[in-house]
Design an enzyme around this catalytic site. Structure first.
Site, PDB file in Angstrom:
ATOM      1  N   LYS A  80      56.156  91.287 -66.152  1.00  0.00           N
ATOM      2  CA  LYS A  80      57.055  91.757 -67.089  1.00  0.00           C
ATOM      3  C   LYS A  80      58.310  90.997 -66.446  1.00  0.00           C
ATOM      4  O   LYS A  80      58.293  90.764 -65.315  1.00  0.00           O
ATOM      5  CB  LYS A  80      57.496  93.134 -67.041  1.00  0.00           C
ATOM      6  CG  LYS A  80      58.115  93.752 -68.211  1.00  0.00           C
ATOM      7  CD  LYS A  80      57.366  94.239 -69.312  1.00  0.00           C
ATOM      8  CE  LYS A  80      58.151  94.789 -70.511  1.00  0.00           C
ATOM      9  NZ  LYS A  80      57.396  95.256 -71.541  1.00  0.00           N
ATOM     10  N   GLY A 185      59.220 108.449 -86.900  1.00  0.00           N
ATOM     11  CA  GLY A 185      59.723 107.175 -86.861  1.00  0.00           C
ATOM     12  C   GLY A 185      58.783 106.024 -87.783  1.00  0.00           C
ATOM     13  O   GLY A 185      57.734 105.642 -87.561  1.00  0.00           O
ATOM     14  N   GLY A 187      59.602 102.787 -88.625  1.00  0.00           N
ATOM     15  CA  GLY A 187      60.051 101.499 -88.318  1.00  0.00           C
ATOM     16  C   GLY A 187      58.913 100.448 -88.555  1.00  0.00           C
ATOM     17  O   GLY A 187      57.984 100.708 -89.405  1.00  0.00           O
ATOM     18  N   VAL A 189      56.246  99.725 -86.936  1.00  0.00           N
ATOM     19  CA  VAL A 189      54.878  99.959 -86.855  1.00  0.00           C
ATOM     20  C   VAL A 189      54.647 101.372 -87.714  1.00  0.00           C
ATOM     21  O   VAL A 189      53.631 101.440 -88.471  1.00  0.00           O
ATOM     22  CB  VAL A 189      54.689 100.262 -85.409  1.00  0.00           C
ATOM     23  CG1 VAL A 189      53.069 100.892 -85.059  1.00  0.00           C
ATOM     24  CG2 VAL A 189      54.924  98.935 -84.574  1.00  0.00           C
ATOM     25  N   TYR A 191      55.840 102.545 -89.971  1.00  0.00           N
ATOM     26  CA  TYR A 191      55.508 102.252 -91.730  1.00  0.00           C
ATOM     27  C   TYR A 191      54.314 101.659 -92.180  1.00  0.00           C
ATOM     28  O   TYR A 191      53.824 102.190 -93.182  1.00  0.00           O
ATOM     29  CB  TYR A 191      56.962 101.326 -92.197  1.00  0.00           C
ATOM     30  CG  TYR A 191      56.926 101.643 -94.103  1.00  0.00           C
ATOM     31  CD1 TYR A 191      57.576 102.908 -94.450  1.00  0.00           C
ATOM     32  CD2 TYR A 191      56.264 100.786 -94.854  1.00  0.00           C
ATOM     33  CE1 TYR A 191      57.578 102.935 -95.827  1.00  0.00           C
ATOM     34  CE2 TYR A 191      56.340 101.183 -96.107  1.00  0.00           C
ATOM     35  CZ  TYR A 191      56.851 102.158 -96.686  1.00  0.00           C
ATOM     36  OH  TYR A 191      56.882 102.140 -97.747  1.00  0.00           O
TER      37      TYR A 191
END
Ligand code: NAD
Length: 351
Positions: A80, A185, A187, A189, A191
């Site tokens: 990361k 949620g 959004g 993903v 939806y």
């Protein structure tokens, strides 16, 4: 600021600090483990309050990527990077290009992808300086249509596969007709997951902080809208967190009435021990870093030459991994989150 004695340091292979005077870039790259392959993980840009906070984040998140990629059966390790700064104020083409040049110094041991505070467009700018970025190319879907490098559709597909596996394990059912699912949620993903569930005949309850997203799910998917604070306590079969982290904690778990938690949000357990509490209460929890791996699989596949049919089959493997975790959890009477960690370690340590 110590690194080797930092509480989040866990046998990381390489932690590099970069500074560029011209652009003000300050970045840290952490490579946790490369036993399975180069370390792939997001490049996050965030206005960290201190260097210490940035270091903690990059150490923790890079380790998580090793576990996620191993469980996703990818030939990738975990890494990361973090850029310290406010993306709305401090991001510039010069700064992103400087980051790209820094990535070259790591010789491909770390490959950056988009994350909070960076976009596919930002990664494309880094790619002007380096080959060590992923998730930037347009991709062809199975039906021939073209989509951007955004991996959300693959994350949603993998989450759907994982949710279906959890239902099969818990109830023996292979169909989702009439299954009651609460999606927190809706959004990118959430939806798409709701669309898959709707197509499979499930009944949906949804919440979001954006009313237009809720209206769309109600109009197009026949979902029932519920206030944000009520979603976790609904009398449903599955609770699918697709918004925030740390939604499963001491306060929320007692309210939970669903027998299954299966959703895409990262870091759903506020603390590791909440996995144990879920198990004790008889809730089947699909560990987030297993079920939401469709995105990393999508990004990882881009580097091998995109093949939509192979990509789909690989994402479907999330169901097999979850089955193994659920079965071992039953046999060993241990939380699924703990079994998932052990399985990951078996996979990345022995290579
Ligand atoms: P997104 O920002 O597109 O969607 C999140 C949605 O949650 C938004 O619509 C937002 O309004 C809503 N939301 C925020 N706070 C809320 C609250 N308190 N209650 C209800 N709704 C709330 O993000 P996304 O890309 O869909 O990702 C969703 C989750 O999945 C995140 O936790 C993300 O880290 C995780 N994830 C995403 C991917 C990916 O490929 N996008 C991959 C792995 C994990």
């Amino acid at each position: 600021m110590s690194v080797f004695s930092h509480p989040a340091f866990d046998r990381h292979q390489n932690v590099s600090f970069f500074h560029d005077s011209e652009t003000g870039l300050r970045a840290i790259v952490a490579i946790h483990n490369t036993n399975r392959g180069p370390a792939l993980g997001g490049c996050r840009m965030w206005p960290y309050a201190s260097d210490e906070e940035a270091l903690r984040d990059v150490l923790r998140l890079s380790k998580g990527m090793t576990y996620k990629s191993a469980l996703a059966n990818l030939e990738l390790g975990g890494g990361k990077s973090v850029i310290i700064g406010d993306p709305r104020q401090h991001k510039s083409e010069a700064l992103l290009r400087a980051m790209g040049r820094f990535l070259n110094q790591l010789g491909g041991d770390y490959i950056a992808a988009e994350d909070s505070g960076t976009s596919v467009e930002d990664l494309k700018i880094m790619a002007l300086e380096t080959d060590h970025v992923a998730g930037v190319r347009d991709k062809v879907n199975l039906d021939g249509s073209v989509r951007s490098g955004d991996p959300s559709p693959s994350t949603a597909f993998g989450t759907f596969i994982g949710l279906r596996e959890a239902v099969r394990h818990r109830t023996g059912r292979t169909d989702l007709e009439g299954l009651r699912v609460a999606v927190q949620g809706i959004g990118s993903v959430g939806y798409r997951l709701a669309e898959y569930l709707h197509e499979a005949g499930a009944q949906l309850w949804v919440t979001d902080i954006h009313q237009d997203s809720i209206d769309r799910a109600v109009d197009e998917l026949g979902a029932t809208a519920v206030p944000a604070e009520e979603i976790i306590g609904l009398e449903v079969d599955v609770f699918a967190p697709c918004a925030l982290g740390a939604v499963l904690d001491d306060a929320s778990i007692p309210k939970l009435r669903a027998g299954i938690v299966a959703g895409a949000a990262n870091n759903q357990l506020a603390e590791e021990r909440h996995g144990e509490i879920l198990q004790q209460r008889g809730v089947l929890y699909a560990p987030d870093f297993v079920i939401n791996a469709g995105g990393i699989i999508d990004v990882g596949f881009e580097r091998q030459g995109h093949d939509p049919a192979r990509l789909q089959r690989h994402i479907e493997g999330i169901g097999d991994t979850l089955r193994e975790i659920f079965e071992r959890s039953d046999a060993e009477q241990l939380p699924t989150s703990m079994i998932a960690n052990r399985l990951a370690e078996e996979r990345f340590m022995k290579v």
